[in-house]
Design a protein around this motif. Structure first.
Motif, PDB file in Angstrom:
ATOM      1  N   ILE A 215       0.849  -1.188   0.000  1.00 20.25           N
ATOM      2  CA  ILE A 215       0.000   0.000   0.000  1.00 20.25           C
ATOM      3  C   ILE A 215       0.885   1.239   0.000  1.00 20.25           C
ATOM      4  O   ILE A 215       1.731   1.395   0.872  1.00 20.25           O
ATOM      5  CB  ILE A 215      -0.922   0.049   1.246  1.00 20.25           C
ATOM      6  CG1 ILE A 215      -1.545  -1.323   1.538  1.00 20.25           C
ATOM      7  CG2 ILE A 215      -2.011   1.094   1.061  1.00 20.25           C
ATOM      8  CD1 ILE A 215      -2.338  -1.364   2.845  1.00 20.25           C
ATOM      9  N   ALA A 216       0.693   2.099  -0.996  1.00 16.75           N
ATOM     10  CA  ALA A 216       1.392   3.380  -1.033  1.00 16.75           C
ATOM     11  C   ALA A 216       0.422   4.410  -0.462  1.00 16.75           C
ATOM     12  O   ALA A 216      -0.739   4.460  -0.861  1.00 16.75           O
ATOM     13  CB  ALA A 216       1.774   3.726  -2.460  1.00 16.75           C
ATOM     14  N   VAL A 217       0.903   5.192   0.503  1.00 17.00           N
ATOM     15  CA  VAL A 217       0.013   6.126   1.208  1.00 17.00           C
ATOM     16  C   VAL A 217       0.636   7.515   1.296  1.00 17.00           C
ATOM     17  O   VAL A 217       1.808   7.646   1.639  1.00 17.00           O
ATOM     18  CB  VAL A 217      -0.251   5.614   2.654  1.00 17.00           C
ATOM     19  CG1 VAL A 217      -1.055   6.619   3.455  1.00 17.00           C
ATOM     20  CG2 VAL A 217      -0.951   4.270   2.651  1.00 17.00           C
ATOM     21  N   ASN A 218      -0.151   8.536   0.999  1.00 18.86           N
ATOM     22  CA  ASN A 218       0.213   9.926   1.276  1.00 18.86           C
ATOM     23  C   ASN A 218      -0.856  10.519   2.174  1.00 18.86           C
ATOM     24  O   ASN A 218      -2.025  10.139   2.049  1.00 18.86           O
ATOM     25  CB  ASN A 218       0.191  10.769  -0.001  1.00 18.86           C
ATOM     26  CG  ASN A 218       1.395  10.537  -0.883  1.00 18.86           C
ATOM     27  OD1 ASN A 218       2.413   9.993  -0.464  1.00 18.86           O
ATOM     28  ND2 ASN A 218       1.272  10.959  -2.137  1.00 18.86           N
ATOM     29  N   VAL A 219      -0.458  11.459   3.038  1.00 18.90           N
ATOM     30  CA  VAL A 219      -1.466  12.262   3.734  1.00 18.90           C
ATOM     31  C   VAL A 219      -1.508  13.624   3.055  1.00 18.90           C
ATOM     32  O   VAL A 219      -0.457  14.223   2.810  1.00 18.90           O
ATOM     33  CB  VAL A 219      -1.130  12.481   5.221  1.00 18.90           C
ATOM     34  CG1 VAL A 219      -2.260  13.228   5.918  1.00 18.90           C
ATOM     35  CG2 VAL A 219      -0.871  11.179   5.916  1.00 18.90           C
ATOM     36  N   VAL A 220      -2.692  14.077   2.754  1.00 20.14           N
ATOM     37  CA  VAL A 220      -2.863  15.389   2.108  1.00 20.14           C
ATOM     38  C   VAL A 220      -4.051  16.107   2.762  1.00 20.14           C
ATOM     39  O   VAL A 220      -4.936  15.465   3.312  1.00 20.14           O
ATOM     40  CB  VAL A 220      -3.114  15.249   0.581  1.00 20.14           C
ATOM     41  CG1 VAL A 220      -1.890  14.717  -0.135  1.00 20.14           C
ATOM     42  CG2 VAL A 220      -4.324  14.363   0.301  1.00 20.14           C
ATOM     43  N   PRO A 221      -4.058  17.442   2.667  1.00 21.49           N
ATOM     44  CA  PRO A 221      -5.181  18.200   3.212  1.00 21.49           C
ATOM     45  C   PRO A 221      -6.179  18.540   2.106  1.00 21.49           C
ATOM     46  O   PRO A 221      -5.900  18.297   0.926  1.00 21.49           O
ATOM     47  CB  PRO A 221      -4.494  19.482   3.678  1.00 21.49           C
ATOM     48  CG  PRO A 221      -3.423  19.692   2.634  1.00 21.49           C
ATOM     49  CD  PRO A 221      -2.964  18.328   2.207  1.00 21.49           C
ATOM     50  N   ILE A 222      -7.303  19.084   2.491  1.00 23.53           N
ATOM     51  CA  ILE A 222      -8.146  19.772   1.513  1.00 23.53           C
ATOM     52  C   ILE A 222      -7.602  21.194   1.447  1.00 23.53           C
ATOM     53  O   ILE A 222      -7.560  21.893   2.459  1.00 23.53           O
ATOM     54  CB  ILE A 222      -9.627  19.797   1.973  1.00 23.53           C
ATOM     55  CG1 ILE A 222     -10.161  18.376   2.141  1.00 23.53           C
ATOM     56  CG2 ILE A 222     -10.468  20.598   0.986  1.00 23.53           C
ATOM     57  CD1 ILE A 222     -10.174  17.549   0.868  1.00 23.53           C
ATOM     58  N   THR A 223      -7.137  21.570   0.285  1.00 22.90           N
ATOM     59  CA  THR A 223      -6.536  22.904   0.157  1.00 22.90           C
ATOM     60  C   THR A 223      -7.652  23.931  -0.084  1.00 22.90           C
ATOM     61  O   THR A 223      -8.778  23.560  -0.433  1.00 22.90           O
ATOM     62  CB  THR A 223      -5.566  22.952  -1.035  1.00 22.90           C
ATOM     63  OG1 THR A 223      -6.323  22.668  -2.231  1.00 22.90           O
ATOM     64  CG2 THR A 223      -4.464  21.906  -0.890  1.00 22.90           C
ATOM     65  N   THR A 224      -7.320  25.196   0.088  1.00 16.75           N
ATOM     66  CA  THR A 224      -8.331  26.232  -0.164  1.00 16.75           C
ATOM     67  C   THR A 224      -8.763  26.194  -1.630  1.00 16.75           C
ATOM     68  O   THR A 224      -9.925  26.473  -1.941  1.00 16.75           O
ATOM     69  CB  THR A 224      -7.792  27.643   0.191  1.00 16.75           C
ATOM     70  OG1 THR A 224      -6.459  27.723  -0.305  1.00 16.75           O
ATOM     71  CG2 THR A 224      -7.803  27.874   1.685  1.00 16.75           C
ATOM     72  N   GLU A 225      -7.825  25.775  -2.480  1.00 18.85           N
ATOM     73  CA  GLU A 225      -8.126  25.640  -3.911  1.00 18.85           C
ATOM     74  C   GLU A 225      -9.184  24.544  -4.150  1.00 18.85           C
ATOM     75  O   GLU A 225     -10.178  24.773  -4.837  1.00 18.85           O
ATOM     76  CB  GLU A 225      -6.817  25.310  -4.645  1.00 18.85           C
ATOM     77  CG  GLU A 225      -6.924  25.145  -6.137  1.00 18.85           C
ATOM     78  CD  GLU A 225      -7.081  26.472  -6.883  1.00 18.85           C
ATOM     79  OE1 GLU A 225      -7.193  27.523  -6.229  1.00 18.85           O
ATOM     80  OE2 GLU A 225      -7.117  26.427  -8.122  1.00 18.85           O
ATOM     81  N   ASP A 226      -8.959  23.361  -3.540  1.00 22.37           N
ATOM     82  CA  ASP A 226      -9.947  22.268  -3.642  1.00 22.37           C
ATOM     83  C   ASP A 226     -11.301  22.749  -3.142  1.00 22.37           C
ATOM     84  O   ASP A 226     -12.345  22.473  -3.731  1.00 22.37           O
ATOM     85  CB  ASP A 226      -9.575  21.074  -2.724  1.00 22.37           C
ATOM     86  CG  ASP A 226      -8.253  20.440  -3.066  1.00 22.37           C
ATOM     87  OD1 ASP A 226      -7.869  20.482  -4.246  1.00 22.37           O
ATOM     88  OD2 ASP A 226      -7.608  19.886  -2.141  1.00 22.37           O
ATOM     89  N   ASP A 227     -11.242  23.450  -2.021  1.00 24.29           N
ATOM     90  CA  ASP A 227     -12.466  23.907  -1.369  1.00 24.29           C
ATOM     91  C   ASP A 227     -13.234  24.862  -2.282  1.00 24.29           C
ATOM     92  O   ASP A 227     -14.461  24.776  -2.417  1.00 24.29           O
ATOM     93  CB  ASP A 227     -12.084  24.593  -0.051  1.00 24.29           C
ATOM     94  CG  ASP A 227     -13.287  24.823   0.840  1.00 24.29           C
ATOM     95  OD1 ASP A 227     -14.258  24.035   0.745  1.00 24.29           O
ATOM     96  OD2 ASP A 227     -13.271  25.779   1.627  1.00 24.29           O
ATOM     97  N   ARG A 228     -12.484  25.746  -2.932  1.00 22.42           N
ATOM     98  CA  ARG A 228     -13.111  26.732  -3.823  1.00 22.42           C
ATOM     99  C   ARG A 228     -13.740  26.025  -5.033  1.00 22.42           C
ATOM    100  O   ARG A 228     -14.907  26.248  -5.349  1.00 22.42           O
ATOM    101  CB  ARG A 228     -12.044  27.746  -4.290  1.00 22.42           C
ATOM    102  CG  ARG A 228     -12.576  28.948  -5.021  1.00 22.42           C
ATOM    103  CD  ARG A 228     -11.448  29.885  -5.444  1.00 22.42           C
ATOM    104  NE  ARG A 228     -10.452  29.231  -6.311  1.00 22.42           N
ATOM    105  CZ  ARG A 228     -10.642  28.922  -7.588  1.00 22.42           C
ATOM    106  NH1 ARG A 228     -11.796  29.196  -8.177  1.00 22.42           N
ATOM    107  NH2 ARG A 228      -9.686  28.327  -8.295  1.00 22.42           N
ATOM    108  N   ILE A 229     -12.981  25.123  -5.648  1.00 27.87           N
ATOM    109  CA  ILE A 229     -13.466  24.449  -6.861  1.00 27.87           C
ATOM    110  C   ILE A 229     -14.696  23.595  -6.570  1.00 27.87           C
ATOM    111  O   ILE A 229     -15.670  23.642  -7.301  1.00 27.87           O
ATOM    112  CB  ILE A 229     -12.343  23.570  -7.487  1.00 27.87           C
ATOM    113  CG1 ILE A 229     -11.202  24.454  -7.978  1.00 27.87           C
ATOM    114  CG2 ILE A 229     -12.897  22.711  -8.623  1.00 27.87           C
ATOM    115  CD1 ILE A 229      -9.948  23.683  -8.371  1.00 27.87           C
ATOM    116  N   HIS A 230     -14.619  22.798  -5.497  1.00 29.73           N
ATOM    117  CA  HIS A 230     -15.690  21.829  -5.235  1.00 29.73           C
ATOM    118  C   HIS A 230     -16.778  22.351  -4.296  1.00 29.73           C
ATOM    119  O   HIS A 230     -17.747  21.670  -4.046  1.00 29.73           O
ATOM    120  CB  HIS A 230     -15.098  20.536  -4.662  1.00 29.73           C
ATOM    121  CG  HIS A 230     -14.138  19.861  -5.590  1.00 29.73           C
ATOM    122  ND1 HIS A 230     -14.558  19.073  -6.640  1.00 29.73           N
ATOM    123  CD2 HIS A 230     -12.783  19.878  -5.643  1.00 29.73           C
ATOM    124  CE1 HIS A 230     -13.495  18.634  -7.288  1.00 29.73           C
ATOM    125  NE2 HIS A 230     -12.407  19.108  -6.711  1.00 29.73           N
TER     126      HIS A 230
END
Ligand SMILES: *[C@@H]1O[C@H](CO)[C@@H](O)[C@H](O)[C@H]1NC(C)=O
Ligand SMILES: *[C@@H]1O[C@H](CO)[C@@H](O)[C@H](O)[C@H]1NC(C)=O
Length: 338
Positions: A215-230
């Motif tokens: 299993i390859a795993v990254n931790v990522v946040p919801i960025t303000t950019e993601d938030d704006r788009i979606h």
């Protein structure tokens, strides 16, 4: 005549150059598939020169990947970080790519758990986090944690909650058999069933569960950019740190279940083939489990082999072909029929 000498010189030069190359380049690893269930059982494969090692430490350098079910039984080069457009991935507000390469969505529900894979020897559950802005009919969800059961062991990987995202902080948290693991560079469980290796100093790890899954795993946040788009409308006190994952399975049975797992069944009928462009897969009721490490979903078929530690993989692999039942409690044993 002259021409012949030049040709000889040239050949000698080339031989020398390639010899030097061989001396300086890492010797490609030899690998063997040891699970009877796999097509390439006992086939020896040599890693390609471009990726001589299975454990490339450099995130950008590909690692040798042994696909024991590959039709040609040849080792390949693969990136060690999750490829969200690759087979067996689960990223974003979960967008998954099935064993047949078909992209689909599974929304689940926030603060609940669903089985991604349930097979006789392996169970992988996911905890969903998320939110539902006013006026929406469903939750936006992300995968915050994975819980893995295999044999008599259990393992989990989680993204730690964070108010705001800081790349310099590690958000990974692990546990094995109920105890937290402090991961420096790498870690092995006592019997080497589980191996963890950081791919970068923070927020990226390669997990290997012997004879079951990588299993390859990254931790990522919801960025303000993601938030704006979606238009997720995420609050200011939580960046919804979540996991991006990609699975590479070893020896799944043909009856494998789970949100992602069932797409690996040989006779799986993809909804995309039926003309649905971006299918949303339901099945919340089939795959819901009561916790990260429970195996109580309706379609769950995990069957822990109690003597996993003694029964070596070769024998354990045979369980897939047997009809076993633990419900008949004749002593401690399990009953299997061919
Ligand atoms: C995980 O493993 C530990 C050690 O064997 C055990 O005590 C614990 O009950 C397990 N947890 C689950 C949910 O199976
Ligand atoms: C497994 O065995 C049980 C009990 O003998 C039987 O009812 C069931 O049909 C069998 N299942 C398969 C797949 O052979």
């Amino acid at each position: 005549m002259n021409f012949f000498i030049y040709k000889c010189l040239l050949i000698i030069l080339l031989l020398c150059a390639s010899g030097v190359g061989i001396i300086f380049a890492q010797t490609p690893q030899r690998v063997t598939c040891t699970n009877r269930r796999n097509r390439c059982f006992l086939k020896t494969m040599i890693c390609p020169r471009e990726c001589p090692s299975r454990n490339s430490k450099v995130p950008k350098v590909k690692a040798c990947y042994v696909n024991c079910d590959s039709p040609i039984c040849k080792a390949e080069c693969k990136s060690r970080i999750p490829n969200c457009n690759g087979l067996g991935s689960a990223c974003y507000d979960p967008r998954l790519i099935g064993g047949d390469g078909i992209v689909f969505y599974f929304h689940g529900k926030s603060n609940e758990h669903f089985s991604l894979v349930s097979d006789s020897n392996l169970q992988i559950n996911a905890r969903f986090i998320g939110l539902r802005p006013a006026g929406r009919t469903r939750d936006y969800t992300w995968i915050q944690a994975l819980g893995v059961l295999f044999g008599t062991h259990n393992f989990s990987v989680e993204a730690k909650k964070a108010t705001t995202w800081d790349n310099n902080i590690d958000h990974l948290k692990f546990s094995y058999d109920g105890k937290e693991i402090i991961l420096q560079e790498s870690w092995n469980s006592q019997e080497n069933y589980v191996k963890l290796e950081r791919i970068s100093s923070k927020n990226s790890v390669a997990i290997s569960i012997r004879e079951a899954v990588e299993i390859a795993v990254n931790v990522v946040p919801i960025t303000t950019e993601d938030d704006r788009i979606h238009k997720y409308q995420i609050p200011s006190d939580d960046c919804f740190a979540h996991l991006e994952v990609q699975f590479r399975f070893v020896g799944l049975s043909t009856k494998v279940e789970g949100v992602l797992g069932h797409t690996y069944q040989p006779d799986f009928e993809s909804p995309a083939k039926l003309g649905v462009a971006m299918p949303v897969v339901g099945g919340e009721d089939k795959y819901r489990t009561t916790s990260l490490l429970s195996t109580d979903c309706k379609y769950c078929m995990f069957f822990p082999v109690r003597e996993f530690d003694q029964i070596q993989s070769s024998v354990a692999a045979d369980y897939g072909r047997l009809n076993c039942s633990s419900k008949l409690s004749h002593g401690n044993g399990i009953i299997c029929k061919k």
